[in-house]
Design a protein around this motif. Structure first.
Motif, PDB file in Angstrom:
ATOM      1  N   TYR A   1       0.827  -1.207   0.000  1.00  0.00           N
ATOM      2  CA  TYR A   1       0.000   0.000   0.000  1.00  0.00           C
ATOM      3  C   TYR A   1       0.864   1.261   0.000  1.00  0.00           C
ATOM      4  CZ  TYR A   1      -3.933  -3.062   0.936  1.00  0.00           C
ATOM      5  OH  TYR A   1      -4.887  -4.045   0.847  1.00  0.00           O
ATOM      6  N   HIS A   2       2.077   1.151   0.518  1.00  0.00           N
ATOM      7  CA  HIS A   2       2.993   2.290   0.525  1.00  0.00           C
ATOM      8  C   HIS A   2       3.658   2.469  -0.849  1.00  0.00           C
ATOM      9  CE1 HIS A   2       5.875   5.180   2.050  1.00  0.00           C
ATOM     10  NE2 HIS A   2       6.845   4.458   1.529  1.00  0.00           N
ATOM     11  N   ASP A   3       3.992   1.362  -1.503  1.00  0.00           N
ATOM     12  CA  ASP A   3       4.750   1.425  -2.755  1.00  0.00           C
ATOM     13  C   ASP A   3       3.892   1.505  -4.017  1.00  0.00           C
ATOM     14  OD1 ASP A   3       7.088   1.310  -1.315  1.00  0.00           O
ATOM     15  OD2 ASP A   3       7.376  -0.841  -1.594  1.00  0.00           O
ATOM     16  N   TYR A   4       2.601   1.159  -3.914  1.00  0.00           N
ATOM     17  CA  TYR A   4       1.759   1.068  -5.109  1.00  0.00           C
ATOM     18  C   TYR A   4       0.401   1.739  -4.896  1.00  0.00           C
ATOM     19  CZ  TYR A   4       4.918  -2.765  -6.380  1.00  0.00           C
ATOM     20  OH  TYR A   4       6.018  -3.526  -6.672  1.00  0.00           O
ATOM     21  N   PHE A   5      -0.177   2.201  -6.023  1.00  0.00           N
ATOM     22  CA  PHE A   5      -1.596   2.544  -6.070  1.00  0.00           C
ATOM     23  C   PHE A   5      -2.308   1.242  -6.409  1.00  0.00           C
ATOM     24  CE2 PHE A   5       0.223   6.687  -7.480  1.00  0.00           C
ATOM     25  CZ  PHE A   5      -0.285   7.473  -6.457  1.00  0.00           C
ATOM     26  N   ILE A   6      -3.241   0.797  -5.585  1.00  0.00           N
ATOM     27  CA  ILE A   6      -3.966  -0.444  -5.846  1.00  0.00           C
ATOM     28  C   ILE A   6      -5.180  -0.098  -6.718  1.00  0.00           C
ATOM     29  CG2 ILE A   6      -5.119  -2.445  -4.828  1.00  0.00           C
ATOM     30  CD1 ILE A   6      -2.085  -2.148  -4.138  1.00  0.00           C
ATOM     31  N   LEU A   7      -5.181  -0.599  -7.954  1.00  0.00           N
ATOM     32  CA  LEU A   7      -6.223  -0.276  -8.912  1.00  0.00           C
ATOM     33  C   LEU A   7      -7.429  -1.200  -8.798  1.00  0.00           C
ATOM     34  CD1 LEU A   7      -3.871   0.266 -11.976  1.00  0.00           C
ATOM     35  CD2 LEU A   7      -4.714   1.986 -10.378  1.00  0.00           C
ATOM     36  N   ASP A   8      -7.197  -2.484  -8.564  1.00  0.00           N
ATOM     37  CA  ASP A   8      -8.261  -3.475  -8.515  1.00  0.00           C
ATOM     38  C   ASP A   8      -7.801  -4.626  -7.632  1.00  0.00           C
ATOM     39  OD1 ASP A   8     -10.709  -4.575  -9.080  1.00  0.00           O
ATOM     40  OD2 ASP A   8     -10.221  -5.181 -11.128  1.00  0.00           O
ATOM     41  N   THR A   9      -8.735  -5.282  -6.941  1.00  0.00           N
ATOM     42  CA  THR A   9      -8.359  -6.405  -6.083  1.00  0.00           C
ATOM     43  C   THR A   9      -9.144  -7.651  -6.474  1.00  0.00           C
ATOM     44  OG1 THR A   9     -10.008  -5.822  -4.414  1.00  0.00           O
ATOM     45  CG2 THR A   9      -7.793  -4.936  -4.103  1.00  0.00           C
ATOM     46  N   TYR A  10      -8.540  -8.801  -6.204  1.00  0.00           N
ATOM     47  CA  TYR A  10      -9.147 -10.100  -6.469  1.00  0.00           C
ATOM     48  C   TYR A  10      -8.935 -10.991  -5.258  1.00  0.00           C
ATOM     49  CZ  TYR A  10      -9.003  -8.719 -11.394  1.00  0.00           C
ATOM     50  OH  TYR A  10      -9.166  -8.049 -12.578  1.00  0.00           O
ATOM     51  N   GLU A  11      -9.932 -11.800  -4.944  1.00  0.00           N
ATOM     52  CA  GLU A  11      -9.810 -12.797  -3.886  1.00  0.00           C
ATOM     53  C   GLU A  11      -9.540 -14.138  -4.553  1.00  0.00           C
ATOM     54  OE1 GLU A  11     -12.333 -13.356  -0.030  1.00  0.00           O
ATOM     55  OE2 GLU A  11     -13.284 -14.502  -1.650  1.00  0.00           O
ATOM     56  N   THR A  12      -8.445 -14.779  -4.167  1.00  0.00           N
ATOM     57  CA  THR A  12      -8.065 -16.044  -4.791  1.00  0.00           C
ATOM     58  C   THR A  12      -7.918 -17.132  -3.737  1.00  0.00           C
ATOM     59  OG1 THR A  12      -5.661 -15.785  -4.563  1.00  0.00           O
ATOM     60  CG2 THR A  12      -6.691 -14.732  -6.452  1.00  0.00           C
ATOM     61  N   GLY A  13      -8.047 -18.349  -4.186  1.00  0.00           N
ATOM     62  CA  GLY A  13      -7.699 -19.490  -3.356  1.00  0.00           C
ATOM     63  C   GLY A  13      -6.220 -19.773  -3.578  1.00  0.00           C
ATOM     64  N   ILE A  14      -5.673 -20.690  -2.811  1.00  0.00           N
ATOM     65  CA  ILE A  14      -4.266 -21.045  -2.958  1.00  0.00           C
ATOM     66  C   ILE A  14      -4.117 -22.555  -2.775  1.00  0.00           C
ATOM     67  CG2 ILE A  14      -3.780 -20.526  -0.536  1.00  0.00           C
ATOM     68  CD1 ILE A  14      -0.966 -19.598  -1.468  1.00  0.00           C
TER      69      ILE A  14
ATOM     70  N   GLU B   1      -5.646 -12.187  -1.041  1.00  0.00           N
ATOM     71  CA  GLU B   1      -6.140 -11.023  -1.765  1.00  0.00           C
ATOM     72  C   GLU B   1      -4.969 -10.454  -2.560  1.00  0.00           C
ATOM     73  OE1 GLU B   1      -7.329  -6.700  -0.412  1.00  0.00           O
ATOM     74  OE2 GLU B   1      -8.966  -8.104  -0.013  1.00  0.00           O
ATOM     75  N   ILE B   2      -5.151 -10.372  -3.871  1.00  0.00           N
ATOM     76  CA  ILE B   2      -4.110  -9.818  -4.730  1.00  0.00           C
ATOM     77  C   ILE B   2      -4.642  -8.553  -5.382  1.00  0.00           C
ATOM     78  CG2 ILE B   2      -3.026 -12.050  -5.140  1.00  0.00           C
ATOM     79  CD1 ILE B   2      -4.341 -12.128  -7.875  1.00  0.00           C
ATOM     80  N   GLY B   3      -3.743  -7.696  -5.805  1.00  0.00           N
ATOM     81  CA  GLY B   3      -4.165  -6.434  -6.391  1.00  0.00           C
ATOM     82  C   GLY B   3      -3.386  -6.094  -7.634  1.00  0.00           C
ATOM     83  N   LEU B   4      -4.103  -5.506  -8.603  1.00  0.00           N
ATOM     84  CA  LEU B   4      -3.436  -4.898  -9.747  1.00  0.00           C
ATOM     85  C   LEU B   4      -2.927  -3.554  -9.256  1.00  0.00           C
ATOM     86  CD1 LEU B   4      -5.866  -5.667 -12.689  1.00  0.00           C
ATOM     87  CD2 LEU B   4      -3.572  -6.533 -12.393  1.00  0.00           C
ATOM     88  N   ALA B   5      -1.653  -3.301  -9.423  1.00  0.00           N
ATOM     89  CA  ALA B   5      -1.049  -2.131  -8.805  1.00  0.00           C
ATOM     90  C   ALA B   5      -0.165  -1.369  -9.786  1.00  0.00           C
ATOM     91  CB  ALA B   5      -0.212  -2.576  -7.607  1.00  0.00           C
ATOM     92  N   LYS B   6      -0.118  -0.072  -9.565  1.00  0.00           N
ATOM     93  CA  LYS B   6       0.759   0.791 -10.348  1.00  0.00           C
ATOM     94  C   LYS B   6       1.720   1.447  -9.371  1.00  0.00           C
ATOM     95  CE  LYS B   6       0.799   4.266 -13.875  1.00  0.00           C
ATOM     96  NZ  LYS B   6       0.109   4.708 -15.051  1.00  0.00           N
ATOM     97  N   GLY B   7       2.998   1.418  -9.687  1.00  0.00           N
ATOM     98  CA  GLY B   7       4.018   1.936  -8.785  1.00  0.00           C
ATOM     99  C   GLY B   7       3.877   3.415  -8.511  1.00  0.00           C
ATOM    100  N   LYS B   8       4.162   3.803  -7.283  1.00  0.00           N
ATOM    101  CA  LYS B   8       4.124   5.209  -6.894  1.00  0.00           C
ATOM    102  C   LYS B   8       5.495   5.833  -7.129  1.00  0.00           C
ATOM    103  CE  LYS B   8       0.732   4.982  -3.160  1.00  0.00           C
ATOM    104  NZ  LYS B   8       0.529   5.197  -1.712  1.00  0.00           N
ATOM    105  N   LYS B   9       5.471   7.089  -7.449  1.00  0.00           N
ATOM    106  CA  LYS B   9       6.705   7.876  -7.531  1.00  0.00           C
ATOM    107  C   LYS B   9       7.072   8.312  -6.114  1.00  0.00           C
ATOM    108  CE  LYS B   9       6.687   8.084 -12.071  1.00  0.00           C
ATOM    109  NZ  LYS B   9       7.422   7.100 -12.785  1.00  0.00           N
ATOM    110  N   LEU B  10       8.287   8.776  -5.941  1.00  0.00           N
ATOM    111  CA  LEU B  10       8.764   9.176  -4.622  1.00  0.00           C
ATOM    112  C   LEU B  10       7.912  10.298  -4.038  1.00  0.00           C
ATOM    113  CD1 LEU B  10      10.841   8.748  -2.433  1.00  0.00           C
ATOM    114  CD2 LEU B  10      12.335  10.360  -3.595  1.00  0.00           C
TER     115      LEU B  10
END
Length: 161
Positions: free
Chosen positions: A22-35, A126-135
């Motif tokens: 959550y600190h390093d990325y903007f979370i665009l979308d989330t998915y709940e998965t099994g493992i 829970e996994i997320g599609l994420a885009k990296g944040k700038k400093l």
């Protein structure tokens, strides 16, 4: 984003949380998965022995895998224990995998693990599609959190006095 109290309310038990994502990325979308788990891994997870801080997710041959997820060996598991850092398969529908694959082709989009928790008797990731944040984005987030903390402290002081 579900908070801990919401997890408890939905009969889920948080095992691991990736705050760094959550600190390093903007979370665009989330998915709940099994493992897919083997041997005594579920028993270790019930004891809370899991880390996803350094883990990442890849899509290979139409399947989704998580790398670097550390599940400590179960103390009483002897020969049934598996490698703590082995690659584990995540369970998703083909349509979700294809959607994620299309999104990750865009520049700067990655798939990151966010949480591991129990939902009933099943282990979910829970996994997320994420885009990296700038400093500068990270600095703005830190400043915003500091302002919120300061406001909460002021509110508590006013209510106590």
């Amino acid at each position: 984003m579900k908070e801990r109290w919401e997890m408890a309310k939905s009969n889920g038990k948080m095992i691991a949380n990736n705050k760094k994502a959550y600190h390093d990325y903007f979370i665009l979308d989330t998915y709940e998965t099994g493992i897919a788990l083997h041997g005594t891994e579920v028993k270790s997870l019930r004891m809370g022995k899991c880390s996803i801080k350094e883990s990442f997710i890849r899509i290979e041959n139409g399947e989704v895998y998580i790398y670097g997820m550390h599940i400590s060996p179960y103390e009483k598991g002897n020969i049934f224990n598996k490698d703590p850092l082995r690659v584990r398969k995540l369970l998703l529908h083909k349509s979700e995998i294809n959607k994620m694959l299309g999104k990750t082709k865009e520049k700067g989009i990655a798939i990151v693990p966010l949480k591991v928790y129990f939902k009933g008797s099943l282990v979910k990731v829970e996994i997320g599609l994420a885009k990296g944040k700038k400093l500068y984005d990270k600095r703005q987030d830190i400043a915003k959190k500091d302002q919120q903390r300061e406001a909460q402290r002021d509110f508590k002081v006013r209510n106590l006095g």
